[in-house]
Design a protein around this motif. Structure first.
Motif, PDB file in Angstrom:
ATOM      1  N   PRO A  11      34.748 -14.511  41.765  1.00  6.47           N
ATOM      2  CA  PRO A  11      35.953 -15.267  41.396  1.00  6.47           C
ATOM      3  C   PRO A  11      37.201 -14.392  41.397  1.00  6.47           C
ATOM      4  CG  PRO A  11      34.137 -15.960  40.026  1.00  6.47           C
ATOM      5  CD  PRO A  11      33.633 -14.800  40.843  1.00  6.47           C
ATOM      6  N   GLU A  12      38.242 -14.920  42.043  1.00  2.00           N
ATOM      7  CA  GLU A  12      39.559 -14.298  42.134  1.00  2.00           C
ATOM      8  C   GLU A  12      39.560 -12.982  42.899  1.00  2.00           C
ATOM      9  OE1 GLU A  12      41.974 -14.373  38.644  1.00  2.00           O
ATOM     10  OE2 GLU A  12      41.144 -16.261  37.945  1.00  2.00           O
ATOM     11  N   GLN A  13      38.555 -12.761  43.710  1.00  2.00           N
ATOM     12  CA  GLN A  13      38.558 -11.611  44.608  1.00  2.00           C
ATOM     13  C   GLN A  13      38.158 -12.077  45.999  1.00  2.00           C
ATOM     14  OE1 GLN A  13      36.906  -7.855  43.291  1.00  2.00           O
ATOM     15  NE2 GLN A  13      36.247  -7.344  45.356  1.00  2.00           N
ATOM     16  N   LEU A  14      39.101 -11.960  46.920  1.00  2.00           N
ATOM     17  CA  LEU A  14      38.919 -12.486  48.264  1.00  2.00           C
ATOM     18  C   LEU A  14      39.281 -11.411  49.274  1.00  2.00           C
ATOM     19  CD1 LEU A  14      40.020 -15.959  49.528  1.00  2.00           C
ATOM     20  CD2 LEU A  14      40.889 -13.944  50.695  1.00  2.00           C
ATOM     21  N   ALA A  15      38.532 -11.358  50.366  1.00  2.00           N
ATOM     22  CA  ALA A  15      38.781 -10.365  51.407  1.00  2.00           C
ATOM     23  C   ALA A  15      38.426 -10.949  52.763  1.00  2.00           C
ATOM     24  CB  ALA A  15      37.965  -9.105  51.140  1.00  2.00           C
ATOM     25  N   LEU A  16      38.929 -10.300  53.826  1.00  2.00           N
ATOM     26  CA  LEU A  16      38.494 -10.578  55.192  1.00  2.00           C
ATOM     27  C   LEU A  16      37.415  -9.566  55.548  1.00  2.00           C
ATOM     28  CD1 LEU A  16      41.880 -11.220  57.001  1.00  2.00           C
ATOM     29  CD2 LEU A  16      40.015 -12.858  56.795  1.00  2.00           C
ATOM     30  N   ARG A  17      36.266 -10.070  56.002  1.00  2.00           N
ATOM     31  CA  ARG A  17      35.153  -9.183  56.340  1.00  2.00           C
ATOM     32  C   ARG A  17      34.531  -9.600  57.661  1.00  2.00           C
ATOM     33  NH1 ARG A  17      30.945  -9.335  51.586  1.00  2.00           N
ATOM     34  NH2 ARG A  17      29.639  -8.913  53.406  1.00  2.00           N
ATOM     35  N   ARG A  18      34.001  -8.609  58.365  1.00  2.00           N
ATOM     36  CA  ARG A  18      33.179  -8.910  59.542  1.00  2.00           C
ATOM     37  C   ARG A  18      31.756  -9.181  59.086  1.00  2.00           C
ATOM     38  NH1 ARG A  18      35.334  -9.134  64.166  1.00  2.00           N
ATOM     39  NH2 ARG A  18      37.310  -8.079  64.614  1.00  2.00           N
ATOM     40  N   LEU A  19      31.215 -10.302  59.544  1.00  2.00           N
ATOM     41  CA  LEU A  19      29.870 -10.710  59.161  1.00  2.00           C
ATOM     42  C   LEU A  19      29.030 -10.926  60.413  1.00  2.00           C
ATOM     43  CD1 LEU A  19      30.672 -13.447  56.460  1.00  2.00           C
ATOM     44  CD2 LEU A  19      30.156 -11.033  56.050  1.00  2.00           C
ATOM     45  N   ASP A  20      27.749 -10.659  60.286  1.00  2.00           N
ATOM     46  CA  ASP A  20      26.810 -10.970  61.361  1.00  2.00           C
ATOM     47  C   ASP A  20      26.474 -12.457  61.319  1.00  2.00           C
ATOM     48  OD1 ASP A  20      26.610  -8.354  62.329  1.00  2.00           O
ATOM     49  OD2 ASP A  20      25.060  -7.847  60.856  1.00  2.00           O
ATOM     50  N   LEU A  21      26.439 -13.068  62.496  1.00  2.00           N
ATOM     51  CA  LEU A  21      26.052 -14.465  62.615  1.00  2.00           C
ATOM     52  C   LEU A  21      24.575 -14.565  62.973  1.00  2.00           C
ATOM     53  CD1 LEU A  21      29.086 -15.825  64.656  1.00  2.00           C
ATOM     54  CD2 LEU A  21      28.575 -16.324  62.269  1.00  2.00           C
ATOM     55  N   VAL A  22      23.967 -15.664  62.555  1.00  2.00           N
ATOM     56  CA  VAL A  22      22.585 -15.919  62.965  1.00  2.00           C
ATOM     57  C   VAL A  22      22.573 -16.209  64.462  1.00  2.00           C
ATOM     58  CG1 VAL A  22      21.961 -16.815  60.701  1.00  2.00           C
ATOM     59  CG2 VAL A  22      22.723 -18.396  62.473  1.00  2.00           C
ATOM     60  N   ASP A  23      21.443 -16.022  65.082  1.00  2.00           N
ATOM     61  CA  ASP A  23      21.316 -16.342  66.504  1.00  2.00           C
ATOM     62  C   ASP A  23      21.304 -17.856  66.688  1.00  2.00           C
ATOM     63  OD1 ASP A  23      21.130 -13.639  67.158  1.00  2.00           O
ATOM     64  OD2 ASP A  23      18.941 -13.636  66.895  1.00  2.00           O
ATOM     65  N   PRO A  24      22.142 -18.385  67.585  1.00  2.00           N
ATOM     66  CA  PRO A  24      22.152 -19.841  67.796  1.00  2.00           C
ATOM     67  C   PRO A  24      20.870 -20.309  68.458  1.00  2.00           C
ATOM     68  CG  PRO A  24      23.584 -18.743  69.381  1.00  2.00           C
ATOM     69  CD  PRO A  24      23.152 -17.688  68.412  1.00  2.00           C
ATOM     70  N   GLY A  25      20.411 -21.499  68.026  1.00  2.00           N
ATOM     71  CA  GLY A  25      19.211 -22.094  68.602  1.00  2.00           C
ATOM     72  C   GLY A  25      19.547 -23.187  69.589  1.00  2.00           C
ATOM     73  N   ALA A  26      18.512 -23.868  70.039  1.00  2.00           N
ATOM     74  CA  ALA A  26      18.690 -24.903  71.055  1.00  2.00           C
ATOM     75  C   ALA A  26      19.517 -26.085  70.555  1.00  2.00           C
ATOM     76  CB  ALA A  26      17.329 -25.396  71.534  1.00  2.00           C
ATOM     77  N   GLU A  27      19.545 -26.299  69.226  1.00  2.00           N
ATOM     78  CA  GLU A  27      20.288 -27.431  68.669  1.00  2.00           C
ATOM     79  C   GLU A  27      21.654 -27.021  68.133  1.00  2.00           C
ATOM     80  OE1 GLU A  27      17.696 -29.100  65.749  1.00  2.00           O
ATOM     81  OE2 GLU A  27      16.310 -29.922  67.239  1.00  2.00           O
ATOM     82  N   ASP A  28      22.019 -25.758  68.329  1.00  2.00           N
ATOM     83  CA  ASP A  28      23.254 -25.226  67.747  1.00  2.00           C
ATOM     84  C   ASP A  28      24.366 -25.104  68.776  1.00  2.00           C
ATOM     85  OD1 ASP A  28      21.988 -24.888  65.287  1.00  2.00           O
ATOM     86  OD2 ASP A  28      21.317 -22.854  65.784  1.00  2.00           O
ATOM     87  N   VAL A  29      25.581 -24.999  68.236  1.00  2.00           N
ATOM     88  CA  VAL A  29      26.744 -24.646  69.035  1.00  2.00           C
ATOM     89  C   VAL A  29      27.421 -23.436  68.407  1.00  2.00           C
ATOM     90  CG1 VAL A  29      27.196 -26.952  69.948  1.00  2.00           C
ATOM     91  CG2 VAL A  29      28.206 -26.282  67.765  1.00  2.00           C
ATOM     92  N   VAL A  30      28.143 -22.703  69.225  1.00  2.00           N
ATOM     93  CA  VAL A  30      29.014 -21.633  68.751  1.00  2.00           C
ATOM     94  C   VAL A  30      30.446 -22.115  68.965  1.00  2.00           C
ATOM     95  CG1 VAL A  30      29.699 -19.221  68.982  1.00  2.00           C
ATOM     96  CG2 VAL A  30      27.313 -19.897  69.391  1.00  2.00           C
ATOM     97  N   VAL A  31      31.234 -22.058  67.903  1.00  2.00           N
ATOM     98  CA  VAL A  31      32.592 -22.591  67.944  1.00  2.00           C
ATOM     99  C   VAL A  31      33.579 -21.494  67.579  1.00  2.00           C
ATOM    100  CG1 VAL A  31      34.183 -24.335  67.049  1.00  2.00           C
ATOM    101  CG2 VAL A  31      31.744 -24.879  67.278  1.00  2.00           C
ATOM    102  N   ASP A  32      34.577 -21.294  68.409  1.00  2.00           N
ATOM    103  CA  ASP A  32      35.702 -20.441  68.070  1.00  2.00           C
ATOM    104  C   ASP A  32      36.716 -21.288  67.314  1.00  2.00           C
ATOM    105  OD1 ASP A  32      34.750 -18.090  69.045  1.00  2.00           O
ATOM    106  OD2 ASP A  32      36.012 -18.035  70.836  1.00  2.00           O
ATOM    107  N   ILE A  33      36.988 -20.902  66.071  1.00  2.00           N
ATOM    108  CA  ILE A  33      37.851 -21.692  65.201  1.00  2.00           C
ATOM    109  C   ILE A  33      39.321 -21.414  65.517  1.00  2.00           C
ATOM    110  CG2 ILE A  33      38.517 -22.140  62.809  1.00  2.00           C
ATOM    111  CD1 ILE A  33      35.724 -23.158  63.582  1.00  2.00           C
ATOM    112  N   ALA A  34      40.098 -22.481  65.571  1.00  2.00           N
ATOM    113  CA  ALA A  34      41.542 -22.356  65.765  1.00  2.00           C
ATOM    114  C   ALA A  34      42.291 -22.449  64.443  1.00  2.00           C
ATOM    115  CB  ALA A  34      42.038 -23.441  66.720  1.00  2.00           C
ATOM    116  N   TRP A  35      41.886 -23.406  63.605  1.00  2.00           N
ATOM    117  CA  TRP A  35      42.556 -23.621  62.322  1.00  2.00           C
ATOM    118  C   TRP A  35      41.507 -23.958  61.260  1.00  2.00           C
ATOM    119  CZ3 TRP A  35      43.933 -26.852  66.553  1.00  2.00           C
ATOM    120  CH2 TRP A  35      45.085 -26.474  67.238  1.00  2.00           C
TER     121      TRP A  35
END
Length: 310
Positions: A11-35
């Motif tokens: 609570p009340e502590q926020l940061a930008l961090r690089r995180l590892d993503l799970v590997d996408p599966g056959a039912e998944d999509v990878v989305v580059d977020i704009a907003w």
């Protein structure tokens, strides 16, 4: 594969961090977020630590459930295709943090059936679709009438009022903060002290203030309904006798469903519902810590969004 994400460490502590993503599966999509949008309801409770017990709650977490981006990878069973602009209601695809709700990141992995294509013409206003669907879900229900009184003129209250008007209603909106006593579109807007004698059939509370119950019940007509559309961290309680005399009907509105999202998209496309003027602030993702503080502390900020693309 990695992403840059907003992470609430505690609570009340926020940061930008690089995180590892799970590997996408056959039912998944990878989305580059704009907003991605910042919620002043649930996300504020996560920020302050006042969030009631909730499935998946824990820190560190990635917040955000109002994101829009473009599909850059699509699994063969995802139902989506590369290049689509989609609304993303969050993601749990992080290895190093909880995805609650997981939309505030530069890239996400999410099941294809959870993302929804949105018109290119909406641009950044598409982040408002989840909140608009929540507003629709709150006021369009079986055996319920459209609200004739709405409490709160923040972004949720405005969307509830605009949708009510689009569906033929003529609501009154109460607001106590003078900063927000402007911007009505097709509905009456007033301070509650200026509305001492009116009684209402259906009251929809978008304030999240659990202390208003007795005051609102006192304004109901017999057989009236009180709809709780906010998110309340304090217990809901009220005096029984006034509720008894009115045969109060109480309804708690939960999160939106797919038909709500489809309905508000139709209203927007048909021109019956405008999303203009609701995004009042935008910041590049690098400014996320200050953007969250502004979203939670500045009454002039209706909706803050983070911009993730260059």
């Amino acid at each position: 594969m990695q992403t840059l994400a907003v992470v609430m460490e505690r609570p009340e502590q926020l940061a930008l961090r690089r995180l590892d993503l799970v590997d996408p599966g056959a039912e998944d999509v990878v989305v580059d977020i704009a907003w991605s949008g910042i919620s002043t309801g649930t996300e504020k409770l996560l920020w302050t630590g006042a969030m009631p017990p909730f499935p998946g709650l824990g820190y560190p977490l990635v917040p955000g459930y109002e994101s829009v981006g473009r599909v850059i990878e699509a699994g063969p069973r995802s139902g989506r295709h590369i290049g689509e602009q989609v609304f993303v209601p969050g993601s749990k695809g992080f290895r190093d943090a909880r995805g609650l709700f997981g939309g505030a990141a530069s890239r996400v992995v999410v099941q294809g059936n959870r993302v929804k294509p949105v018109p290119e013409s909406l641009g950044r206003e598409a982040v408002l679709l989840a909140l608009a669907a929540t507003a629709h879900h709150a006021i369009v229900a079986e055996a319920s009438a459209l609200p004739d009184l709405i409490i709160g003129h923040g972004v949720l209250g405005r969307l509830i009022a605009r949708i009510a008007v689009a569906l033929g209603g003529k609501p009154v909106v109460w607001e106590t903060n003078s900063v927000r006593l402007t911007g009505a579109e097709g509905y009456a807007l007033r301070h509650p002290d200026e509305d001492q004698d009116s009684r209402y059939r259906t009251i929809c509370d978008a304030s999240g203030d659990a202390g208003l119950m007795d005051r609102l019940i006192a304004r109901l007509l017999p057989g009236g309904e009180l709809v709780l559309a906010g998110f309340y961290h304090a217990p809901i309680q009220f005096a029984f006798a006034p509720a008894f005399l009115r045969e109060l009907r109480l309804r708690v509105a939960a999160e939106w469903r797919e038909p709500d999202l489809a309905a508000v998209q139709r209203l927007v496309v048909d021109g019956a519902l405008s999303l203009d003027g609701l995004i009042t602030h935008a910041e590049p993702f690098e400014n996320a810590p200050s953007a969250y503080r502004t979203a939670f502390g500045d009454a002039q900020c209706l909706k803050m969004i983070l911009e993730w693309r260059a």
